[in-house]
Design an enzyme around this catalytic site. Structure first.
Site, PDB file in Angstrom:
ATOM      1  N   ASP A  49       0.893  -1.203   0.161  1.00 26.27           N
ATOM      2  CA  ASP A  49      -0.101   0.085  -0.002  1.00 26.27           C
ATOM      3  C   ASP A  49       0.660   1.076  -0.072  1.00 26.27           C
ATOM      4  OD1 ASP A  49       0.937  -0.108   2.473  1.00 26.27           O
ATOM      5  OD2 ASP A  49      -1.153  -0.053   3.328  1.00 26.27           O
ATOM      6  N   SER A  50       2.202   1.112  -0.061  1.00 22.68           N
ATOM      7  CA  SER A  50       3.189   2.061  -0.256  1.00 22.68           C
ATOM      8  C   SER A  50       3.014   2.797  -1.602  1.00 22.68           C
ATOM      9  CB  SER A  50       4.566   1.812  -0.162  1.00 22.68           C
ATOM     10  OG  SER A  50       4.902   0.483  -0.728  1.00 22.68           O
ATOM     11  N   ASP A  88      -1.022  -6.452  -0.370  1.00 17.30           N
ATOM     12  CA  ASP A  88      -1.293  -5.644   0.832  1.00 17.30           C
ATOM     13  C   ASP A  88      -2.510  -5.090   1.248  1.00 17.30           C
ATOM     14  OD1 ASP A  88      -0.133  -4.894   3.132  1.00 17.30           O
ATOM     15  OD2 ASP A  88       1.025  -3.182   2.085  1.00 17.30           O
ATOM     16  N   LYS A 118      -0.868  -9.530   2.888  1.00 23.34           N
ATOM     17  CA  LYS A 118      -0.214  -9.090   4.130  1.00 23.34           C
ATOM     18  C   LYS A 118      -1.302  -8.181   4.925  1.00 23.34           C
ATOM     19  CE  LYS A 118       2.831  -5.904   4.060  1.00 23.34           C
ATOM     20  NZ  LYS A 118       2.303  -4.745   4.998  1.00 23.34           N
ATOM     21  N   GLU A 120      -1.594  -5.515   8.557  1.00 26.63           N
ATOM     22  CA  GLU A 120      -0.695  -4.728   9.670  1.00 26.63           C
ATOM     23  C   GLU A 120      -1.371  -5.169  11.072  1.00 26.63           C
ATOM     24  OE1 GLU A 120       0.068  -0.713   8.949  1.00 26.63           O
ATOM     25  OE2 GLU A 120       1.029  -0.922   6.957  1.00 26.63           O
ATOM     26  N   GLU A 187       9.071  -4.176  10.878  1.00 21.22           N
ATOM     27  CA  GLU A 187       9.323  -2.920  10.472  1.00 21.22           C
ATOM     28  C   GLU A 187       9.944  -1.872  11.520  1.00 21.22           C
ATOM     29  OE1 GLU A 187       6.699  -0.893   7.405  1.00 21.22           O
ATOM     30  OE2 GLU A 187       7.839   0.992   7.443  1.00 21.22           O
TER      31      GLU A 187
HETATM   32  O1  KIV Z   1       3.697  -1.092   1.624  1.00 16.32           O
HETATM   33  C1  KIV Z   1       4.756  -1.399   1.934  1.00 16.32           C
HETATM   34  O2  KIV Z   1       5.535  -1.145   0.948  1.00 16.32           O
HETATM   35  C2  KIV Z   1       5.040  -2.236   3.198  1.00 16.32           C
HETATM   36  C3  KIV Z   1       6.437  -2.501   3.214  1.00 16.32           C
HETATM   37  C4  KIV Z   1       7.173  -1.269   3.934  1.00 16.32           C
HETATM   38  C5  KIV Z   1       6.656  -3.670   4.082  1.00 16.32           C
HETATM   39  O3  KIV Z   1       4.292  -2.709   3.749  1.00 16.32           O
END
Ligand code: KIV
Length: 287
Positions: A49-50, A88, A118, A120, A187
């Site tokens: 989600d970055s 994500d 993934k 969080e 992280e």
């Molecule tokens: O979204 C992302 O890029 C991440 C990484 C920082 C692990 O969750």
């Protein structure tokens, strides 16, 4: 002949930890870069989600939604058929209820055909992780500096800096493993804390700003290629300056267009001289 790499799967990652072999994850959000990653020995791609920050220019990861993540993930899956792909889960796509979390994780798997999702959060997300895993969807956990809750954490700050916070992170990791996660991203965690967590877990840890003792490492592709200039966290190593290369190439294109150097013979469609003449004469006569 080009060697096509074999896709590494979940049992392989667990086995690699047992054997003390490191693996690598990198983010990607589009077909072009995913294709390049697929040519390397990098085992995992995270459609993170970055993307909200490095692709869409937003200030945080919070605003991106599942529909957008699925569009990006589909392109990555098309570009990297030999690489394990992680989808994500964006903010509020898994927190509302376990049912909603399973439904949204299922959309990621069915529509984008990612290999796992993934999410969080540590202990607070354990029941949700267990429910998603029971539904047959592999889950990667993510603890420490969890960007979706950066507001609650007081910004993008290193976590686990005192005894109580470090103990809480260990508890989070153990609970996620117990809940069925097959790996965990650590992280923004001090090296010794990440080391102990990695040693205590049977599943692999994937570090980002968590030091050298994790079983694997991940970086955001725009950071490591020098394509994101807004800020550079301490843990980022730039392996290339692609941003500078892009500016150089674009400036050269601009100069050649304005000086008439582009397009030249090599980049134009030509016909036999007499055919070109004939066409020219014919077209000129048309009123
Ligand atoms: O979204 C992302 O890029 C991440 C990484 C920082 C692990 O969750």
């Amino acid at each position: 002949m080009e060697q096509i790499k074999k896709k590494t799967m979940i049992p392989d990652f667990i086995f690699m930890k047992l054997e003390g072999k490191k693996f690598t994850m990198v983010t990607a959000y589009d077909f072009a870069l995913a294709t390049q990653v697929n040519k390397t020995d990098i085992e995992m791609i995270l459609v993170g989600d970055s993307a909200a920050m490095v692709m869409l220019g937003l200030q945080s990861t919070v605003p991106i939604n599942l529909d957008t993540m699925i569009i990006l993930a589909k392109a990555v899956v098309r570009g990297a058929p030999n690489t394990f792909i992680v989808g994500d889960m964006p903010f509020l796509s898994y927190e509302v209820s376990k049912e909603k979390a399973i439904e949204n994780a299922g959309r990621f798997m069915k529509e984008a055909e990612v290999d796992c999702i993934k999410l969080e959060g540590g202990k607070r997300m354990a029941d949700t992780v267990a429910a998603i895993v029971r539904a047959g969807i592999p889950v990667m956990g993510h603890i420490g500096l969890t960007p979706q809750s950066s507001s609650q954490l007081g910004g993008f700050r290193v976590q686990g800096k005192n005894l109580i916070a470090a103990e809480k992170l260990l508890e989070d990791a153990l609970t996620l493993e117990e809940a069925g996660a097959f790996s965990i991203v650590l992280e923004g965690i001090p090296n010794p804390v990440a080391k102990v967590i990695t040693e205590r877990l049977k599943i692999p840890t994937i570090g980002i700003g968590a030091g050298p003792f994790c079983d694997a490492q991940v970086l955001v592709i725009h950071d490591l290629l020098g394509l994101f200039e807004r800020f550079v966290p301490k843990f980022v190593k730039k392996y290339a300056q692609i941003g500078q290369e892009i500016v150089k190439a674009l400036s050269e294109f601009d100069r050649e267009v304005k000086t008439g150097l582009f397009p030249d013979e090599e980049h134009s469609y030509r016909l036999k001289e007499e055919v070109e003449k004939e066409i020219l004469n014919y077209l000129k006569k048309i009123k």
